[in-house]
Structures are given as C-alpha cells and as structure tokens.
Design a protein around this motif. Structure first.
Motif, PDB file in Angstrom:
ATOM      1  N   SER A  43     -11.066  -3.784  10.758  1.00 56.80           N
ATOM      2  CA  SER A  43     -11.529  -4.028  11.966  1.00 56.80           C
ATOM      3  C   SER A  43     -10.448  -3.322  13.006  1.00 56.80           C
ATOM      4  O   SER A  43      -9.110  -4.016  12.694  1.00 56.80           O
ATOM      5  N   GLY A  44     -10.561  -2.896  13.951  1.00 55.69           N
ATOM      6  CA  GLY A  44      -9.534  -2.370  14.848  1.00 55.69           C
ATOM      7  C   GLY A  44      -8.775  -1.189  14.452  1.00 55.69           C
ATOM      8  O   GLY A  44      -7.837  -0.834  15.348  1.00 55.69           O
ATOM      9  N   CYS A  45      -9.134  -0.424  13.496  1.00 55.59           N
ATOM     10  CA  CYS A  45      -8.463   0.732  13.053  1.00 55.59           C
ATOM     11  C   CYS A  45      -9.001   2.152  13.823  1.00 55.59           C
ATOM     12  O   CYS A  45      -8.131   2.960  14.049  1.00 55.59           O
ATOM     13  N   GLY A  46     -10.326   2.046  14.332  1.00 57.24           N
ATOM     14  CA  GLY A  46     -10.741   3.292  15.096  1.00 57.24           C
ATOM     15  C   GLY A  46     -12.088   3.870  14.328  1.00 57.24           C
ATOM     16  O   GLY A  46     -12.054   4.938  15.089  1.00 57.24           O
ATOM     17  N   LYS A  47     -12.743   3.034  13.546  1.00 54.54           N
ATOM     18  CA  LYS A  47     -13.625   4.028  13.086  1.00 54.54           C
ATOM     19  C   LYS A  47     -14.855   3.980  13.990  1.00 54.54           C
ATOM     20  O   LYS A  47     -15.411   5.216  13.962  1.00 54.54           O
ATOM     21  N   THR A  48     -15.130   3.117  14.736  1.00 52.73           N
ATOM     22  CA  THR A  48     -16.081   3.166  15.845  1.00 52.73           C
ATOM     23  C   THR A  48     -16.035   4.046  16.992  1.00 52.73           C
ATOM     24  O   THR A  48     -16.577   4.606  17.464  1.00 52.73           O
ATOM     25  N   GLN A  49     -14.378   4.069  17.451  1.00 54.78           N
ATOM     26  CA  GLN A  49     -13.943   5.044  18.060  1.00 54.78           C
ATOM     27  C   GLN A  49     -14.499   6.300  17.848  1.00 54.78           C
ATOM     28  O   GLN A  49     -14.715   7.149  18.734  1.00 54.78           O
ATOM     29  N   LEU A  50     -14.024   6.881  16.301  1.00 57.80           N
ATOM     30  CA  LEU A  50     -14.232   8.146  16.123  1.00 57.80           C
ATOM     31  C   LEU A  50     -15.656   8.172  16.198  1.00 57.80           C
ATOM     32  O   LEU A  50     -16.118   9.551  16.410  1.00 57.80           O
ATOM     33  N   CYS A  51     -16.652   7.236  15.712  1.00 53.81           N
ATOM     34  CA  CYS A  51     -18.145   7.584  15.611  1.00 53.81           C
ATOM     35  C   CYS A  51     -18.502   8.092  17.047  1.00 53.81           C
ATOM     36  O   CYS A  51     -19.379   8.515  17.320  1.00 53.81           O
ATOM     37  N   LEU A  52     -18.063   7.176  18.035  1.00 58.74           N
ATOM     38  CA  LEU A  52     -18.453   7.432  19.527  1.00 58.74           C
ATOM     39  C   LEU A  52     -18.252   8.885  19.856  1.00 58.74           C
ATOM     40  O   LEU A  52     -18.811   9.456  20.467  1.00 58.74           O
ATOM     41  N   GLN A  53     -16.798   9.294  19.485  1.00 61.63           N
ATOM     42  CA  GLN A  53     -16.412  10.626  19.957  1.00 61.63           C
ATOM     43  C   GLN A  53     -17.436  11.801  19.306  1.00 61.63           C
ATOM     44  O   GLN A  53     -17.597  12.628  19.829  1.00 61.63           O
ATOM     45  N   LEU A  54     -17.726  11.325  17.917  1.00 58.04           N
ATOM     46  CA  LEU A  54     -18.509  12.195  17.188  1.00 58.04           C
ATOM     47  C   LEU A  54     -19.999  12.487  17.858  1.00 58.04           C
ATOM     48  O   LEU A  54     -20.347  13.708  18.195  1.00 58.04           O
ATOM     49  N   SER A  55     -20.372  11.396  18.528  1.00 60.75           N
ATOM     50  CA  SER A  55     -21.692  11.301  19.168  1.00 60.75           C
ATOM     51  C   SER A  55     -21.695  12.356  20.330  1.00 60.75           C
ATOM     52  O   SER A  55     -22.598  12.721  20.772  1.00 60.75           O
ATOM     53  N   LEU A  56     -20.862  12.160  20.949  1.00 60.01           N
ATOM     54  CA  LEU A  56     -20.564  13.155  22.229  1.00 60.01           C
ATOM     55  C   LEU A  56     -20.172  14.455  21.808  1.00 60.01           C
ATOM     56  O   LEU A  56     -20.848  15.362  22.189  1.00 60.01           O
ATOM     57  N   CYS A  57     -19.537  14.706  20.572  1.00 61.04           N
ATOM     58  CA  CYS A  57     -18.935  16.220  20.324  1.00 61.04           C
ATOM     59  C   CYS A  57     -20.164  16.994  19.811  1.00 61.04           C
ATOM     60  O   CYS A  57     -20.155  18.053  19.782  1.00 61.04           O
ATOM     61  N   ALA A  58     -21.252  16.095  19.153  1.00 60.46           N
ATOM     62  CA  ALA A  58     -22.467  16.735  18.578  1.00 60.46           C
ATOM     63  C   ALA A  58     -23.180  17.653  19.780  1.00 60.46           C
ATOM     64  O   ALA A  58     -24.054  18.550  19.328  1.00 60.46           O
ATOM     65  N   GLN A  59     -23.033  17.329  21.121  1.00 58.72           N
ATOM     66  CA  GLN A  59     -23.697  18.124  22.236  1.00 58.72           C
ATOM     67  C   GLN A  59     -23.098  19.332  22.459  1.00 58.72           C
ATOM     68  O   GLN A  59     -23.639  20.243  22.995  1.00 58.72           O
ATOM     69  N   LEU A  60     -22.023  19.688  21.783  1.00 57.57           N
ATOM     70  CA  LEU A  60     -21.081  20.901  22.148  1.00 57.57           C
ATOM     71  C   LEU A  60     -22.083  22.054  21.618  1.00 57.57           C
ATOM     72  O   LEU A  60     -22.675  21.877  20.497  1.00 57.57           O
TER      73      LEU A  60
END
Length: 299
Positions: A43-60
């Motif tokens: 917890s707190g390492c950034g795995k959810t942060q990365l997943c949120l970013q991927l969710s947005l990048c998929a729209q590119l």
C-alpha cells in the motif's frame, strides 16, 4: 485455442502507453493487449496511481500510444479515489488539447467504475462485461479492464485450510480464464493489482520460492512476497513489482535556507521492476508521483 485461431490473430501486439516515457521504455512500449498484466506492490507505492493513469491514457489515439478506447475499472478497495482521478483528468485534458478540443469534454466520462464487494459479485459481473463491450453505442469502445485489487477479494473470504485453498485455486484459474478470454476476443489490455505479505521463512522454503527474475522482493526495508501464492502466479502473463524506500530522490530547497540542509518538499524513491514477462528482459527504472501523475526519473 485452435491452431487456425493463432494464425488469424494479428501479428502486431498493440500496447498501451503508461503516459511516462521512462516507464514505457522499461516496458518496451507499454502494457500489452491480449494479455493479463499484474502489478504487485504494498500500500502506498503507486499501483492505483498507475492504474488511474492507464485508464486515462487508453483514450489516446493509437498514434500517441493509446487504444482509442474507454476503460472499465473494477474496484474492490474502498473508497474509490474519485478526487485523485479528477485531478489527473484535468492534467490529462490540458496535456492533450488536440484530443479534447471542447473545454466541456471530460476524460472521466470514458472511465467506467464498478465496485466489487466479493468474489461472487465479481463472477456475477463478468458475463455482463461481454455485452457492455459489444453495445458500445456512441461511446469509445472498451479497451482496458483494471481489477484493483484481486487480493482484497480472495484474502478475506477463504480460510487457510486445504479444502478452502483448493477451492480458492480453482477460482483463480476460472477468473483468469474469463479475463484472458475477454482480452483475446476483443483485443483488450487487462491490468490486475495485487498486494504483498511479509516473507516468513519456513523449513521447506516454499514461502520464499523464487518466481521470476528477482532473487527476492524488498519494499520499505523488508522482504515481501506477492499475495495469493504460487497458484495465482501461474494465472498471469506478466508480473511487475513496485517498491519504495525511505530515500529521497527529489528535493526542493527553501528559498530562505542558506545552509542547504533544510528542504520543504520530499518524494520517496519508488522502483519499478520486471519480475517475469514473456516478452521483456530483466530491467527496472525509478519514478516519483507528482500532482500530474507518475513521472520517471532518469538514471
């Protein structure tokens, strides 16, 4: 899968950018489609942060490393970070003015969040995903599925008894089989997060069994192992590990500080490692989490 099916499959395996050039370089382009990718971290390492970013990048668009599609975020660890998603969405909107010409366009509209309360609830949802993908209507087609996290569902519902462990293992293969079927059928990228547990040495050494490239996993100064054991490890195609330490890789000195010994801002060191993957060599990189998202650190 029949041999003729393999022959008909496209030879080029499309990948989804992480939104960070350094991470993309480590992954040789990004997260692959037609595959199950696991991100392991405490917890707190950034795995959810990365997943949120991927969710947005998929729209590119595909030309920019995206999938020109929407995302389905299956969330089992409550509460869902809507505030952080909107923060990342605003930065993502500003960084891609050519895609979002209208100021009223909201990237969050293409991220569909579904809470998952239990393993049974997840299996109830799975059949509906197929119809959701087929009936895209006027929205972007679904191209990314995120399950955050798989450990939260399984660790609380099963006891550590032989019968429960056998039942749990069979459910692992059932779940991964359904996700792989969706990935292959619709060309999806599937990302699953997993937690870690402290390594407890045993006489037979099973808890410390080496899986993948790394001799052992270490985060926050202690040795850890991915949750759910060896059975789950055989269900995913690729495993990536995110760790953190107390070292500081980015500092900002106060303007009034002449000695240079006091800093007003610090960011913990985070490391991204390839544990195992059928298409990647042993490699790693460092990154930090900023207001705008994940940002790689040059070695």
């Amino acid at each position: 899968m029949k041999p003729e099916t393999l022959l008909r499959r496209p030879q080029t395996n499309r990948k989804l950018t992480t939104g960070c050039k350094i991470l993309d370089g480590c992954l040789r382009g990004g997260i692959p489609c037609y595959s199950l990718t696991e991100i392991v971290a405490e917890s707190g390492c950034g795995k959810t942060q990365l997943c949120l970013q991927l969710s947005l990048c998929a729209q590119l668009p595909i030309s920019l490393g995206g999938l020109n599609g929407s995302s389905l975020y299956l969330h089992s660890e409550f509460p869902f970070p809507f505030r952080r998603l909107h923060q990342l969405s605003r930065s993502f909107h500003q960084s891609n003015p050519s895609i979002y010409a209208n100021d009223n366009d909201n990237p969050c509209d293409h991220v569909f969040v579904q809470n998952v309360h239990s393993v049974d609830h997840l299996f109830d949802i799975m059949p509906r995903i197929d119809g959701f993908i087929k009936n895209s209507g006027n929205r972007l087609p679904l191209k990314l599925i995120v399950l955050d996290s798989v450990a939260a569902l399984f660790r609380s519902e099963f006891d550590n008894t032989p019968s429960d462990l056998k039942k749990r293992s069979s459910m692992f293969f059932k779940l991964s089989g359904k996700l792989k079927q969706l990935a292959n059928k619709f060309g999806l990228a599937v990302v699953i997060t997993n937690q870690v547990t402290d390594l407890v040495e045993t006489s037979d050494g099973l808890s410390g069994l080496r899986i993948g490239n790394l001799r052992f996993l270490c985060s926050s100064g202690r040795r850890v192992v991915p949750a759910l054991g060896l059975a789950w490890s055989n269900c995913v195609n690729s495993r990536f590990f995110i760790s953190r330490s107390d070292e500081t890789i980015w500092k900002e000195r106060s303007e009034n500080d002449e000695s240079g010994s006091s800093y007003v801002s610090r960011r913990a060191q985070r490391r991204f490692d390839i544990v195992f993957s059928p298409y990647l060599p042993v490699t790693s990189c460092e990154f930090m989490i900023t207001r705008e998202g994940i940002c790689g650190v040059q070695a």
